[in-house]
Motif scaffolding. Sequence first.
Motif, short mmCIF file in Angstrom:
data_model
loop_
_atom_site.label_atom_id
_atom_site.label_comp_id
_atom_site.label_asym_id
_atom_site.label_seq_id
_atom_site.Cartn_x
_atom_site.Cartn_y
_atom_site.Cartn_z
N ASN A 107 1.10 -1.31 -0.16
CA ASN A 107 0.07 -0.55 -0.45
C ASN A 107 1.20 1.83 0.45
N ILE A 108 1.00 1.83 -1.52
CA ILE A 108 1.79 2.84 -1.01
C ILE A 108 1.66 4.69 -0.70
N GLU A 109 0.74 4.53 -0.44
CA GLU A 109 0.04 5.30 0.45
C GLU A 109 0.39 5.03 2.22
N PHE A 110 0.40 4.39 2.10
CA PHE A 110 0.16 3.51 3.69
C PHE A 110 2.32 3.94 4.30
N ILE A 111 2.88 2.83 2.89
CA ILE A 111 4.36 2.50 3.41
C ILE A 111 4.97 4.09 3.51
N SER A 112 4.21 5.50 2.13
CA SER A 112 4.94 6.82 2.76
C SER A 112 4.62 6.78 3.48
#
Length: 201
Positions: free
Chosen positions: A140-145
């Motif tokens: 999950n790109i938004e979560f990881i960032s």
Amino acid sequence: MKKVILEKATDMFLNLGFKSVTMDDIAQHLGISKKTIYAHFSNKTALVKASTDHLFLEISQGIDHICALRKNPIEELYEIKRFALQHLKNEKSSPQYQLQKYYPRIYANIKKRQFEMMQECVVDNIKRGIAKGIYRKNINIEFISRIYFSGVNSIKDQELFPMSHFPMSQLMEDFLEYHLRGITTPEGRNVLNKIINTKQL
């Protein structure tokens, strides 16, 4: 003279802390009167704000330059870490802690700008890593960032990570490895291990 004052003040704030350094200290180190400083900065708060803006711009431009090189995404993160540590003087005095405690409005403004800058950089890094097959496709790109930004700020918390036990350079090294091991593919781990092993030689 304004630029000279700003650069000396920034250097002293980073090495000694925003609260610890007085206007008298800055004047003494520059061999000028406090009156000369006040001719350019109305008070210490104005100087602290100018100093943090100056530092943010310097680091942002440096990171933009590194990102523009389009290196391997894993190598890019290590290059950014190295650059940030160099410009933050290894945060020997925990300037962020003092900024947050004694200049909360300036700290909140800088943190907001840091988040916006880092989000763009980290999201791009993750997307390129996925495209290259070195980051997992199902993350999950938004979560990881966001968790990455949260972690970068959390390791600067002196109550969680007292500097007597956790030097900033090692903290950043450990956190970056922790972050990357959670998102890399087997191919990405090979790249990561190679970087780590090269650094230990």
